[in-house]
Write a protein that holds these residues in place. Structure first.
Motif, mmCIF file in Angstrom:
data_model
loop_
_atom_site.group_PDB
_atom_site.id
_atom_site.type_symbol
_atom_site.label_atom_id
_atom_site.label_comp_id
_atom_site.label_asym_id
_atom_site.label_seq_id
_atom_site.Cartn_x
_atom_site.Cartn_y
_atom_site.Cartn_z
ATOM 1 N N GLN A 18 0.746 -1.359 0.084
ATOM 2 C CA GLN A 18 0.007 0.102 0.117
ATOM 3 C C GLN A 18 0.734 1.505 -0.124
ATOM 4 O O GLN A 18 0.348 2.206 -0.451
ATOM 5 C CB GLN A 18 -0.683 -0.040 1.187
ATOM 6 C CG GLN A 18 -1.944 -1.137 0.937
ATOM 7 C CD GLN A 18 -3.143 -1.211 2.322
ATOM 8 O OE1 GLN A 18 -2.663 -1.026 3.411
ATOM 9 N NE2 GLN A 18 -4.225 -1.747 1.673
ATOM 10 N N GLU A 19 1.963 1.159 0.684
ATOM 11 C CA GLU A 19 2.886 2.418 0.747
ATOM 12 C C GLU A 19 3.475 2.528 -0.847
ATOM 13 O O GLU A 19 3.414 3.697 -1.232
ATOM 14 C CB GLU A 19 4.179 2.084 1.119
ATOM 15 C CG GLU A 19 3.849 2.168 3.068
ATOM 16 C CD GLU A 19 4.640 2.768 3.989
ATOM 17 O OE1 GLU A 19 5.225 3.838 3.498
ATOM 18 O OE2 GLU A 19 4.829 2.658 5.033
ATOM 19 N N ARG A 74 2.033 1.646 -3.535
ATOM 20 C CA ARG A 74 0.837 2.122 -4.223
ATOM 21 C C ARG A 74 0.590 3.359 -4.299
ATOM 22 O O ARG A 74 0.519 4.116 -5.270
ATOM 23 C CB ARG A 74 -0.587 1.380 -3.982
ATOM 24 C CG ARG A 74 -0.662 -0.139 -4.609
ATOM 25 C CD ARG A 74 -1.988 -0.723 -4.045
ATOM 26 N NE ARG A 74 -2.911 -0.811 -5.441
ATOM 27 C CZ ARG A 74 -3.693 0.082 -5.509
ATOM 28 N NH1 ARG A 74 -4.040 1.010 -4.382
ATOM 29 N NH2 ARG A 74 -4.712 0.093 -6.849
ATOM 30 N N GLN A 75 0.575 4.071 -3.181
ATOM 31 C CA GLN A 75 0.436 5.282 -2.870
ATOM 32 C C GLN A 75 1.389 6.322 -3.526
ATOM 33 O O GLN A 75 1.118 7.071 -4.306
ATOM 34 C CB GLN A 75 0.198 5.694 -1.515
ATOM 35 C CG GLN A 75 0.199 7.199 -0.973
ATOM 36 C CD GLN A 75 -0.016 7.200 0.421
ATOM 37 O OE1 GLN A 75 0.206 6.374 1.272
ATOM 38 N NE2 GLN A 75 0.024 8.411 0.965
ATOM 39 N N ILE A 113 0.746 5.984 -7.322
ATOM 40 C CA ILE A 113 -0.359 7.043 -7.641
ATOM 41 C C ILE A 113 -0.048 8.370 -7.571
ATOM 42 O O ILE A 113 -0.511 9.075 -8.614
ATOM 43 C CB ILE A 113 -1.486 6.728 -6.800
ATOM 44 C CG1 ILE A 113 -2.177 5.202 -7.126
ATOM 45 C CG2 ILE A 113 -2.522 7.893 -6.914
ATOM 46 C CD1 ILE A 113 -3.207 4.657 -6.002
ATOM 47 N N HIS A 114 0.689 8.808 -6.915
ATOM 48 C CA HIS A 114 1.444 10.195 -6.803
ATOM 49 C C HIS A 114 2.147 10.633 -7.884
ATOM 50 O O HIS A 114 1.986 11.493 -8.658
ATOM 51 C CB HIS A 114 1.992 10.639 -5.530
ATOM 52 C CG HIS A 114 0.927 10.530 -4.414
ATOM 53 N ND1 HIS A 114 1.324 10.362 -2.931
ATOM 54 C CD2 HIS A 114 -0.249 10.947 -4.158
ATOM 55 C CE1 HIS A 114 0.391 10.509 -2.032
ATOM 56 N NE2 HIS A 114 -0.773 10.956 -2.864
ATOM 57 N N ALA A 125 -2.147 -0.180 -9.502
ATOM 58 C CA ALA A 125 -1.785 1.485 -9.102
ATOM 59 C C ALA A 125 -1.216 1.858 -10.445
ATOM 60 O O ALA A 125 -1.323 2.990 -10.527
ATOM 61 C CB ALA A 125 -0.989 1.613 -8.096
ATOM 62 N N GLY A 164 -9.368 -0.912 -4.346
ATOM 63 C CA GLY A 164 -8.285 -0.517 -4.953
ATOM 64 C C GLY A 164 -7.938 -0.994 -6.226
ATOM 65 O O GLY A 164 -7.914 -0.556 -7.365
ATOM 66 N N GLN A 186 -1.089 1.985 7.659
ATOM 67 C CA GLN A 186 -1.636 1.750 6.336
ATOM 68 C C GLN A 186 -3.075 1.019 6.713
ATOM 69 O O GLN A 186 -3.178 0.233 7.743
ATOM 70 C CB GLN A 186 -0.920 0.868 5.429
ATOM 71 C CG GLN A 186 0.241 1.475 4.978
ATOM 72 C CD GLN A 186 -0.065 2.469 3.942
ATOM 73 O OE1 GLN A 186 -1.333 2.760 3.543
ATOM 74 N NE2 GLN A 186 0.840 3.617 3.232
ATOM 75 N N GLY A 201 -2.051 6.166 6.380
ATOM 76 C CA GLY A 201 -0.764 6.875 5.462
ATOM 77 C C GLY A 201 0.668 6.025 5.817
ATOM 78 O O GLY A 201 0.659 5.159 6.869
ATOM 79 N N ASP A 230 4.118 10.070 4.527
ATOM 80 C CA ASP A 230 3.180 11.160 5.282
ATOM 81 C C ASP A 230 3.618 11.324 6.650
ATOM 82 O O ASP A 230 3.390 12.209 7.203
ATOM 83 C CB ASP A 230 1.811 10.181 5.073
ATOM 84 C CG ASP A 230 1.431 9.934 3.848
ATOM 85 O OD1 ASP A 230 1.209 10.901 3.034
ATOM 86 O OD2 ASP A 230 1.039 8.606 3.522
#
Length: 565
Positions: free
Chosen positions: A86-87, A89-90, A93-94, A124, A201, A380, A484, A488
């Motif tokens: 998930q880290e 993916r985030q 995405i950014h 992602a 997701g 997360q 986050g 984050d």
């Protein structure tokens, strides 16, 4: 003249390389390292692994770098934990929001096997490619536990243990032959929460209706052609075809560069001033125990030593140029005493500067204990946390020893001198001491949760009772402040201390080579935070030996089977 020409051409090529367009590459076939190596053995074992922090910082910088045109990632079979995924993916995405191409490639998402989490990572990306011979193991989420009570009984081993409370199920492996109702309730909610996160997701990444994603999960696994027809992948191609396409998007002069190399190169170009104000980053990974961090050369994983972590906090606390501390916790727990030692250092540090906790894949039981005193706790949605409870006991092996012809006798003074012997069970009076010990630890744990999280004692107990929560559920219940990742948490630390967005992050303890060689002058010296190689005799069997009454692992521990991959 020929030599001069060769030198000129080499210099010209280097100059062009420094200014040419970049296609960043991330190879996940070896997995990712959570943090910097804590000892020489860890450095050797993670030598070829990319660090998560390098991947995150590199992608963050690349969003604003006009030289970077695209990102291509090879997703391998080496599993990554859900929170780490998930880290990533985030971060992807950014990066993708900057308008740059992102491509995921896998030879297979599980070779006719489970591959839900790796595929979730791939969604992602703007484009997802699969080797024609590969599969998409989109099969959902399953947590399975095996129970050893029957086997132990056949061997002549009994297990006497107490727990606080009904959801503290780590010891159930040895005392039950099935899931109790609270056990099943807790695990069912974890599976449900994780599935909700994965479905959302995948649906967002592949532009599918969530209901359709659930239908696809029930139909999986998929062959490559089936996955393409279902819209799970954009195309079937081999590595050379995928990389050729990505390079074309970057331009004729573009060249590949690993994200980790890109991040480290950027760090070298922008070395912070030695005395610049910044953030201290402390990594606490592995089972929590007293003494120093490290690992056995025989295997079995690393450990978070309370002496090491405490010394790092003391060093960061005394450093006037450290304005905040980010504590990265990735631990299933362990020793209550060691956890309390680290909790104290977090509490003392928080009095003079902010402490932000960033939870990794798991920060449960003792992992939650060391985290709960922070100003802000971040996790997360897929982090496993909570498990606020305790268990303790011992195996009784007298029947097994008798079967193989071993007898034992004990001479002791003191009514409870042989209390922890595995050759006999607890007496009623000894059970009173066991229960008093369990009650003391549980009351202390819950009381500190209530004080740290601004909850009533009754509400803290309701959320505790040994229950494991996902990060999403823990956030909804006030055990976690924000959802986050590490970047984050660093941003929160900078905002709270009014530091610039690019204020330096320094891993603690920071030691020069001379300090590493000479050793500490005292326990207050920052070099006291050095990890070491621990000569644990049981190596990879340390967990088993602990459960069988050999060296104890500690009472605040999450079962290893709580792993989402």
């Amino acid at each position: 003249m020929d030599a001069g020409k060769a030198i000129f051409e080499t210099v010209d090529k280097l100059r062009q390389r420094r200014t040419a367009p970049l296609v960043l590459e991330l190879d996940l076939t070896e997995g990712l390292a959570e943090g910097p190596p804590t000892d020489p053995l860890a450095a050797l074992l993670t030598m070829r692994k990319t660090r998560l922090s390098d991947a995150l910082s590199g992608l963050k910088r690349a969003r604003q770098d006009p030289r970077v045109k695209a990102l291509v990632v090879k997703i391998g079979a080496n599993p990554l934990g859900l929170a780490m995924v998930q880290e990533l993916r985030q971060a992807v995405i950014h990066f993708r929001s900057s308008g740059k191409l992102t491509v995921a490639f896998a030879e297979t998402f599980g070779e006719f096997g489970g591959g839900t989490v790796p595929y979730y990572l791939a969604t992602a990306f703007e484009r997802v490619y699969l080797q024609p011979s590969g599969d998409v193991g989109l099969t959902g989420v399953a947590l399975e536990q095996r129970f050893l009570k029957g086997t132990l009984a056949k061997l002549g081993v009994g297990y006497e243990a107490g727990q606080r409370h009904e959801y503290k199920t780590a010891v159930n492996t040895f005392t039950q032959d099935h899931m109790t109702d609270p056990h099943r309730e807790s695990v069912s909610r974890i599976v449900e929460s994780v599935t909700d996160t994965l479905v959302a997701g995948i649906a967002d990444g592949r532009r599918l209706d969530p209901g359709k994603v659930r239908e696809l999960i029930d139909r999986g696994p998929f062959t490559a052609e089936e996955a393409r027809e279902a819209g799970l992948v954009d195309g079937l191609a081999y590595r050379d075809e995928v990389y050729d396409e990505v390079k074309k998007a970057g331009g004729d002069e573009a060249h590949l560069l690993y994200v980790s190399r890109y991040a480290r190169g950027a760090a070298v170009k922008k070395l912070p001033q030695p005395m610049a104000d910044g953030i201290a980053l402390i990594h606490g990974s592995g089972m929590i125990r007293t003494g120093r961090s490290g690992r056995s050369p025989l295997g079995g994983g690393g450990a978070m030593g309370s002496d090491t972590i405490s010394a790092a906090f003391r060093a960061a606390r005394r450093d006037e140029h450290v304005k905040a501390v980010v504590f990265r916790v990735d631990s299933p727990g362990g020793s209550y005493v060691a956890s309390d030692t680290v909790w104290r250092e977090v509490t003392l540090t928080r009095k003079v500067k902010p402490v932000i906790v960033s939870m990794g894949d798991v920060a449960a039981s003792g992992g939650y204990f060391v985290s709960m005193a922070a100003d802000v706790i971040m996790a997360q949605p897929g982090t496993l946390t909570g498990s606020i409870g305790v268990y303790g006991g011992k195996p009784v092996v007298s029947e097994m020893l008798e079967k193989i012809g071993i007898s034992s006798e004990m001479v002791a003074e003191g009514a409870n001198a042989g209390m922890f012997s595995t050759s006999r069970g607890f007496s009623p009076e000894q059970w009173e001491r066991v229960n008093a010990w369990l009650d003391r630890i549980y009351d202390d744990f819950v009381g500190k949760v209530a004080a740290s999280r601004d909850l009533t004692r009754e509400r803290a107990h309701e959320l505790a009772r040994g229950r494991v929560w996902t990060g999403a559920d823990a956030h909804a219940r006030g055990l976690v402040d924000e959802l986050g990742g590490l970047e984050d948490a660093l941003a929160v630390a900078r905002r709270r201390t009014h530091l610039a967005d690019d204020a330096p992050v320094r891993t603690y303890p920071r030691l020069n080579p001379l300090e590493r060689l000479r050793g500490p002058d005292s326990s207050e010296d920052k070099s006291a935070a050095l990890a070491r190689i621990r000569l644990d005799a049981w190596g990879p069997l340390a967990r088993l030996s602990a459960e069988l009454g050999l060296p104890a692992a500690g009472p605040l521990l999450l079962p290893v089977w709580y792993t989402i991959r």
